[in-house]
Design an enzyme around this catalytic site. Structure first.
Site, PDB file in Angstrom:
ATOM      1  N   GLU A 101      67.762 -67.422 143.542  1.00 22.43           N
ATOM      2  CA  GLU A 101      66.975 -66.401 144.237  1.00 22.43           C
ATOM      3  C   GLU A 101      65.897 -67.120 145.021  1.00 22.43           C
ATOM      4  O   GLU A 101      65.004 -67.734 144.439  1.00 22.43           O
ATOM      5  CB  GLU A 101      66.228 -65.545 143.214  1.00 22.43           C
ATOM      6  CG  GLU A 101      66.838 -64.226 142.873  1.00 22.43           C
ATOM      7  CD  GLU A 101      65.931 -63.466 141.912  1.00 22.43           C
ATOM      8  OE1 GLU A 101      64.710 -63.351 142.188  1.00 22.43           O
ATOM      9  OE2 GLU A 101      66.424 -63.011 140.890  1.00 22.43           O
ATOM     10  N   ASP A 125      54.480 -58.995 140.979  1.00 18.02           N
ATOM     11  CA  ASP A 125      54.420 -60.352 140.447  1.00 18.02           C
ATOM     12  C   ASP A 125      53.163 -60.601 139.621  1.00 18.02           C
ATOM     13  O   ASP A 125      52.073 -60.166 139.972  1.00 18.02           O
ATOM     14  CB  ASP A 125      54.494 -61.368 141.587  1.00 18.02           C
ATOM     15  CG  ASP A 125      55.914 -61.506 142.100  1.00 18.02           C
ATOM     16  OD1 ASP A 125      56.808 -61.770 141.269  1.00 18.02           O
ATOM     17  OD2 ASP A 125      56.141 -61.322 143.301  1.00 18.02           O
TER      18      ASP A 125
END
Lengths: 280, 418
Positions: A59, A70
């Site tokens: 990824e 995040d």
């Protein structure tokens, strides 16, 4: 109440990659790194190192100024990457390098970066670089008309997230919009290492299985070989991000070592399922 | 797949992680039920009358109007609300909804501290746990507001990531919400974010325009020619604009922060220089670079220092129903000084942008015009900034004052009466 029909999902190269791992009696290891951390060239070398050390899918993350899904590790890496001048175009370079190293590459990007590039142009550039799909942490299928059309046009896999809070109705609709695999977030929370992955991952996987035949990859919180094995017992893919970013912060050797450990972990989970338990 | 929800023409929508969708759907359902529930409406009305102090009055400002081309200038006095700004309208509504959803904890973002103080106030009133996220740079600049929130029982968490300002506080609030959504409601402070926030926050503020529309007609016998309001996220502006949108003869004018000037690059003029994109859950105008990375905004006014704007404003902008202008720091501070000296009212620096807009618009329309201004907040919080801007306070004096205070034990602190 709509009747739930599990249709056979389209087979793509990405879904076949995960299915091949399943056929080997193991889960796939999906490794995330943000391009540009610590520098663009070092990040691309690190992604190639992931492939060489046993990652099945890479990824490629694109750093963003406002990454709401995040945790601190990836936020801090994004700040470093952005301060170093990373550009969206660098992600396509990274995708090409991963593809040339022999592994499938997907991009993970917050939606505004895709929108600003032009949704169709982004898809075209991703496909031209040899990428297979796009994970969109802040885009749900309901809002993804333009991206879904571009993905069809350029033969890319749209990969959406499902969460423990996803309702049954949305589970059916969201997995139906995915190709390649479904990104199952294991916990209610943001990216980052956790001491336990939690029982909700298993439950969410079960609910996703009832809705789709696509491979299911679990992300958020996995950082060790033991956790990789634990998740591999019920998932088709194990996604690791923050732990790899942290390891890369220590250097490429640490990154390779952790990747090998995780690759061993995803091979132990299936044995655990058959009662040969390797887990501590 | 269901069709997109919460659109203002092309703008708005719901660009957030899937984990939050269930909570947003619950919120949407609950707020729609609440609006038609006489019990909820009566409780909100009671709080507005007996706690906030509504209806807020209007004040005609004839001495200030001399600087506005002689047009009649009428101020809608949201500065007189409890906690000193329009923000309380929204937080009381959302706190009531929080209780209705059976949640026990609220979180909020704040920049200068106004929305944080308002949220902490509502949480104290309703017995909810309260966590406020504030960029670390902002906590250092606004130590007094941090103390104010803590006095009200809130926990204030400095955000040390990213640019350490308002937008990063929003990011952190979203992260908290994803992790704690079962017990927690996110009291978003303006008319942006994922659906239903833009519409819901506007609806809690629309009372501003509904009251003002009647009050102005009662005073002048007609509708105003123009309604002006400052636009950060844009909640006070949507609140006062909403009732006037169907009145085609009434011009709606939003004033953005022009900061040090558009050409300087240090501003928050989203409509003057921004382009449509997605930030914090909504498709709207924002300050972004060629890659789509958010560009940091700048303004002397913390409340307008935000790189994006509510999606309904984006619609009003593109349709031409409203117009948006940028007011520089200098122009806003001049309006601040004028209102203080001509009317004895210290406006918030945010609201001073609206006053500067009224000066422009009044001069354009001439003495027959009626201009309604949203005076969204009071200026007490801005005395340090304004005092230094005009040279009434020096940095040394501030340091000396704080040093003396810091050396005294609070119990020994002496004033001298009046």
């Amino acid at each position: 109440m709509s009747t739930e029909v599990t249709t056979t999902p389209p087979s793509t190269e990405l879904s076949r990659t995960l299915a091949a791992c399943r056929a080997e009696g193991r889960a796939a290891l999906v490794g995330y790194l943000p391009v540009g951390y610590p520098t663009v060239d070092d990040s691309i070398a690190a992604m190639v190192a992931l492939v060489e050390s046993g990652c099945d899918v890479v990824e490629v993350g694109i750093p963003y100024t406002d990454p709401v899904l995040d945790g601190p590790t990836i936020q801090d890496a994004s700040v470093v990457a952005l301060a170093g001048g990373v550009r969206v175009a660098d992600a396509f370079r990274a995708v090409r390098a991963v593809a040339e190293a022999g592994a499938p590459a997907v991009i993970m990007s917050y939606y505004n970066l895709v929108l600003r590039h032009g949704v169709d142009a982004f898809a075209a550039d991703l496909a031209a670089a040899g990428g297979w799909g796009l994970i969109t942490p802040d885009l749900i299928p309901d809002e993804a008309g333009a991206w879904l059309a571009a993905a069809d046009q350029h033969g890319l896999d749209p990969i959406f997230l499902v969460a423990p809070s996803t309702t049954e109705q949305r589970m059916a609709a969201t997995t139906a919009a995915c190709r390649g695999f479904v990104y199952v977030t294991s916990v209610m929370g943001v990216t980052g290492a956790r001491t336990t992955v939690g029982g909700r991952a298993h439950d969410t996987i079960d609910r996703a299985r009832a809705a789709t035949d696509l491979p299911l990859a679990v992300g958020l919180g996995v950082s060790t070989r033991e956790q990789a094995a634990e998740v591999a017992a019920y998932a088709d893919g194990v996604i690791v991000g923050s732990a790899l970013v942290k390891a890369l912060g220590e250097g490429e050797d640490a990154l390779r070592a952790l990747t090998r450990e995780l690759a061993a972990g995803v091979r132990e989970g299936r044995r655990a399922e058959h009662g040969e338990g390797p887990q501590a | 797949m269901s069709t997109p929800v919460g659109r203002f023409d092309a703008f708005g929508g719901r660009y957030v992680p899937e984990a939050l969708i269930a909570a947003l759907e619950e919120l949407d359902e609950q707020r729609q039920k609440a609006w038609v529930d006489p019990e909820f409406v009566a409780e909100l009305d009671r709080l507005q009358r007996t706690y906030t102090g509504r209806p807020s009055i209007i004040t005609e400002a004839p001495r200030f109007a001399e600087h506005c081309g002689g047009a009649r200038v009428i101020l809608k006095r949201e500065d007189l609300n409890h906690t000193g700004s329009h923000k309380i309208n929204n937080v009381l509504g959302q706190a009531l909804l929080t209780r209705r959803m059976g949640k026990t904890r609220v979180i909020a973002e704040t920049g200068a501290g106004q929305h944080g103080v308002a949220t902490a106030t509502a949480a104290a009133l309703m017995g909810l746990d309260c966590v406020i996220y504030m960029g670390k740079r902002d906590t250092e600049r606004q130590a007094l507001n941090v103390a104010r929130m803590r006095l009200l029982g809130a926990e204030v968490i400095p955000v040390e990531h990213g640019s350490q300002t308002l937008k990063d506080a929003v990011n952190e609030a979203f992260r908290d919400w994803v992790a704690n959504v079962e017990t927690t409601h996110y009291v978003l402070g303006t008319v942006t974010g994922p659906h239903p926030f833009p519409e819901m926050v506007r609806d809690f503020h629309k009372i501003i325009g509904e009251e003002a529309r009647e009050q102005v007609q009662e005073l002048t016998g007609r509708l105003p020619d123009a309604v002006v309001a400052c636009v950060g996220g844009g909640s006070n502006a949507m609140g006062i604009f909403h009732a006037f949108v169907p009145d085609e003869g009434v011009r709606l004018i939003g004033l953005e922060a022009g900061g040090a000037g558009i050409e300087s690059g240090r501003h928050a003029a989203r409509f003057a220089t921004g382009t449509p994109g997605v930030l914090h859950g909504a498709y709207t105008y924002l300050l972004q670079d060629d890659d789509g990375q958010t560009i940091e905004s700048h303004s002397v006014s913390a409340g307008l220092d935000y790189p994006s704007v509510g999606p309904e404003h984006a619609m009003l902008h593109d349709s031409g129903r409203a117009e948006y202008r940028a007011i520089t720091d200098d122009e806003a501070m001049e309006a601040f000084r004028l209102l203080s000296r001509t009317e004895g009212i210290l406006p918030a620096i945010e609201s001073a942008h609206a006053l500067a807009g009224a000066m422009q618009v009044g001069r354009e329309l001439g003495p027959d015009a009626v201009v309604l201004v949203s005076l969204s907040g009071r200026g007490d919080k801005d005395v340090h900034t304004a005092g230094r801007w005009f040279g009434y306070l020096t940095g040394e004096e501030l340091v000396e004052e704080e040093k003396r205070k810091a050396e005294e034990h609070p119990a020994q602190e002496e004033g001298s009466g009046w």
